[in-house]
Design an enzyme around this catalytic site. Structure first.
Site, PDB file in Angstrom:
ATOM      1  CB  CYS A  55      18.428  -6.851  11.269  1.00  0.00           C
ATOM      2  SG  CYS A  55      19.510  -6.487   9.891  1.00  0.00           S
TER       3      CYS A  55
ATOM      4  NE  ARG B  49      14.016  -5.750   3.591  1.00  0.00           N
ATOM      5  CZ  ARG B  49      15.329  -5.756   3.387  1.00  0.00           C
ATOM      6  NH1 ARG B  49      15.935  -6.899   3.156  1.00  0.00           N
ATOM      7  NH2 ARG B  49      16.018  -4.643   3.413  1.00  0.00           N
TER       8      ARG B  49
ATOM      9  CB  THR C  40      22.887 -10.703   9.205  1.00  0.00           C
ATOM     10  OG1 THR C  40      23.107  -9.328   9.439  1.00  0.00           O
ATOM     11  CG2 THR C  40      22.581 -11.394  10.512  1.00  0.00           C
TER      12      THR C  40
HETATM   13  C1  UDX Z   1      19.364  -2.929  13.046  1.00  0.00           C
HETATM   14  C2  UDX Z   1      20.582  -2.704  13.970  1.00  0.00           C
HETATM   15  O1  UDX Z   1      20.384  -1.498  14.726  1.00  0.00           O
HETATM   16  C3  UDX Z   1      21.860  -2.650  13.149  1.00  0.00           C
HETATM   17  O2  UDX Z   1      22.981  -2.559  14.022  1.00  0.00           O
HETATM   18  C4  UDX Z   1      21.982  -3.927  12.313  1.00  0.00           C
HETATM   19  O3  UDX Z   1      23.140  -3.868  11.491  1.00  0.00           O
HETATM   20  C5  UDX Z   1      20.740  -4.100  11.450  1.00  0.00           C
HETATM   21  O4  UDX Z   1      19.566  -4.085  12.279  1.00  0.00           O
HETATM   22  P1  UDX Z   1      17.814  -1.424  11.447  1.00  0.00           P
HETATM   23  O5  UDX Z   1      17.000  -2.674  11.265  1.00  0.00           O
HETATM   24  O6  UDX Z   1      18.204  -0.588  10.266  1.00  0.00           O
HETATM   25  O7  UDX Z   1      19.198  -1.769  12.213  1.00  0.00           O
HETATM   26  O8  UDX Z   1      16.934  -0.470  12.403  1.00  0.00           O
HETATM   27  P2  UDX Z   1      16.936  -0.006  13.927  1.00  0.00           P
HETATM   28  O9  UDX Z   1      17.081   1.442  13.951  1.00  0.00           O
HETATM   29  O10 UDX Z   1      17.853  -0.800  14.765  1.00  0.00           O
HETATM   30  O11 UDX Z   1      15.404  -0.361  14.348  1.00  0.00           O
HETATM   31  C6  UDX Z   1      14.890  -1.695  14.312  1.00  0.00           C
HETATM   32  C7  UDX Z   1      13.430  -1.742  14.744  1.00  0.00           C
HETATM   33  O12 UDX Z   1      13.301  -1.531  16.141  1.00  0.00           O
HETATM   34  C8  UDX Z   1      12.528  -0.675  14.087  1.00  0.00           C
HETATM   35  O13 UDX Z   1      11.286  -1.291  13.737  1.00  0.00           O
HETATM   36  C9  UDX Z   1      12.313   0.353  15.168  1.00  0.00           C
HETATM   37  O14 UDX Z   1      11.083   1.021  15.039  1.00  0.00           O
HETATM   38  C10 UDX Z   1      12.321  -0.540  16.408  1.00  0.00           C
HETATM   39  N1  UDX Z   1      12.708   0.191  17.642  1.00  0.00           N
HETATM   40  C11 UDX Z   1      13.970   0.698  17.761  1.00  0.00           C
HETATM   41  C12 UDX Z   1      11.792   0.315  18.694  1.00  0.00           C
HETATM   42  O15 UDX Z   1      10.644  -0.149  18.612  1.00  0.00           O
HETATM   43  N2  UDX Z   1      12.191   0.962  19.833  1.00  0.00           N
HETATM   44  C13 UDX Z   1      13.437   1.466  19.988  1.00  0.00           C
HETATM   45  O16 UDX Z   1      13.722   2.025  21.060  1.00  0.00           O
HETATM   46  C14 UDX Z   1      14.361   1.348  18.915  1.00  0.00           C
END
Ligand code: UDX
Length: 441
Positions: free
Chosen positions: A261, A328, A122
């Site tokens: 991210c 992170r 990214t």
């Molecule tokens: C994210 C994107 O989904 C992915 O496409 C990109 O390439 C990288 O960033 P990731 O950071 O691995 O992936 O985790 P993800 O499952 O998306 O969750 C991100 C955060 O959002 C977590 O802290 C999770 O707890 C939170 N979350 C997610 C919520 O609070 N509520 C939700 O409904 C979904």
């Protein structure tokens, strides 16, 4: 079959390398980290990701996958070069691009024939222009090259599946040659393949992540509204989710998003908009709402405990989400920081995988203890706070948990239990956007 080099075998790079090898391409992964390269050559994975070890083994066995510490080994024999190095945030929130620049310089130094350089990490919009300029300036032999953007959408914990079964593939290119090379690389995928210019591809990545973050902040505000109105945010999310235009995904209310991210991308995208003269206040608001979730949690703790001074609190869940050891931008770190600002709050911390990472960030002291089980975290606690929805926590023996606590109070930042059940068990249960169970003496 293409000859591919992947520079940087961290999470994104290694998944890209093993998956491209699985697809039949010949892949060499390059990384400065000698220990990691040795490990990979022996077939050992440097981090946990379901399915990764099998694909690594398979690639090595079939001779389609190799690793080297030397950039020249990777660059000389490959036509397509993926840049997957880290872009850590620096103090002011911008991404540190020095590793990307270093990779671009190395490509310029070692390329003897045409190369297609693809950014996959990214990166801020316009990065490809900098890569192009860097290589262009150092390209004394006048070798032909192209740059492309091929953003990655994989999630930690389901990365191999996300790579192999993407919802879409986005390819940003500037020439027909680059387009054909990228299409050949992904031949056989039956998802939509979107070919765009490079800036559009870079924006698709940021726009997607920011939109998902927006969904989370939106449902978190609905959660606050539900609590005031005596409604249930889980049912609201379900009711909204059946609408195909909305969808149920990313509508879980809680303590907000963390990880490498979303927090970074939302800020970076808002900053970019500003730089380009676009007032994207909506994104600032998404970020502000997310930052405010910890204060919501603090308010719940105060509502439950009245005075925080001198209290013992058990914290369950340090990773930013389940099935990873990544902390992170984790809400846990923000809460710990916040509680340390109170006088004499003592914390016992537990996580399934992220204990050592957190220990490095916050070494144990008289106020912070790291313990071996959720029950130890609960022992003598006046309240427990749940910050990650690990399966282990969903399966807790709640009767046992209650028996070791000083007062049976749970503040659940991830809504993993049913309020009515918690009431039956005799807990005071504070959750996010649902019925809070509080005794009225
Ligand atoms: C994210 C994107 O989904 C992915 O496409 C990109 O390439 C990288 O960033 P990731 O950071 O691995 O992936 O985790 P993800 O499952 O998306 O969750 C991100 C955060 O959002 C977590 O802290 C999770 O707890 C939170 N979350 C997610 C919520 O609070 N509520 C939700 O409904 C979904």
């Amino acid at each position: 079959m293409s000859e591919v080099c992947v520079i940087g075998v961290g999470h994104v790079g290694l998944i890209t390398a093993v998956c491209l090898a699985k697809l039949g391409h010949s892949v060499i992964g390059v990384d400065k980290n000698a220990e990691r390269i040795d490990q990979l050559r022996r077939g050992q994975c440097p981090f946990y990701e379901p399915g990764l070890e099998d694909l690594l083994d398979e690639g090595l066995q079939r001779g389609r996958l190799s690793f080297s510490q030397r950039l020249s080994d990777g660059i000389v024999g490959s036509e397509i070069i993926f840049i997957c190095v880290g872009t850590p945030a620096v103090a002011d929130g911008r991404a540190d691009m020095s590793q990307v620049e270093e990779a671009a310089r190395a490509v310029a130094q070692h390329m003897t024939g045409y190369k297609l350089i693809v950014e996959k990490s990214t990166v801020p919009v316009k990065t490809s222009q900098w890569i192009k300029r860097t290589i262009g300036l150092l390209n004394r032999r006048g070798v032909e090259f192209d740059v492309a953007s091929n953003p990655e959408f994989l999630r930690e914990g389901s990365a191999i599946h996300d790579f192999m079964h993407p919802d879409r593939i986005v390819i940003g290119v500037e020439s027909e040659r680059a387009k054909q090379l990228m299409l050949r690389l992904y031949e056989g995928f039956d998802c939509p393949i979107l070919v765009t210019d490079i800036s559009t591809a870079e924006i698709i990545k940021h726009a997607s992540n920011s939109f998902l973050a927006l969904k989370i902040s939106y449902i978190n505000m609905i959660a606050d509204l539900c609590e005031r109105a005596g409604a249930d945010v889980r049912m609201v999310a379900e009711g909204m989710g059946y609408d195909a235009r909305i969808g149920r995904a990313f509508l879980d209310a809680g303590v907000g998003y963390g990880g490498s991210c979303f927090p970074k991308d939302v800020k970076a995208f808002a900053a970019l908009a500003e730089e380009l003269g676009v007032d994207f206040g909506l994104l600032r608001e998404v970020d502000r709402i997310n930052e405010g979730r910890i204060e919501r949690l603090m308010a719940k703790l105060r509502e439950a405990l009245w005075v925080l001074n001198g209290k013992q609190i058990g914290i369950l869940g340090l990773a930013f989400k389940p099935d990873t050891d990544d902390i992170r931008e984790a809400p846990s770190a923000r809460l710990i920081e916040r509680l340390l600002r109170e006088t004499d709050v003592r914390m016992k911390l537990y996580d399934v995988k992220a204990m050592s990472a957190m220990r490095e960030l916050y070494p144990p002291d008289e106020r912070l203890a790291y313990v071996d089980s959720p029950y130890e975290a609960a022992r003598d606690a006046e309240a427990i706070v749940i910050l990650t929805e690990w399966d282990e926590f969903k399966k807790l023996d709640l009767v046992k948990l209650k028996s070791v606590m000083r007062t049976p109070i749970i503040v659940d930042g991830r809504n993993i239990f049913e309020p009515d059940h918690m009431q039956e068990l005799g807990f005071e249960y504070y959750c996010m956007g649902r019925k809070n169970i509080r005794n009225h003496f």
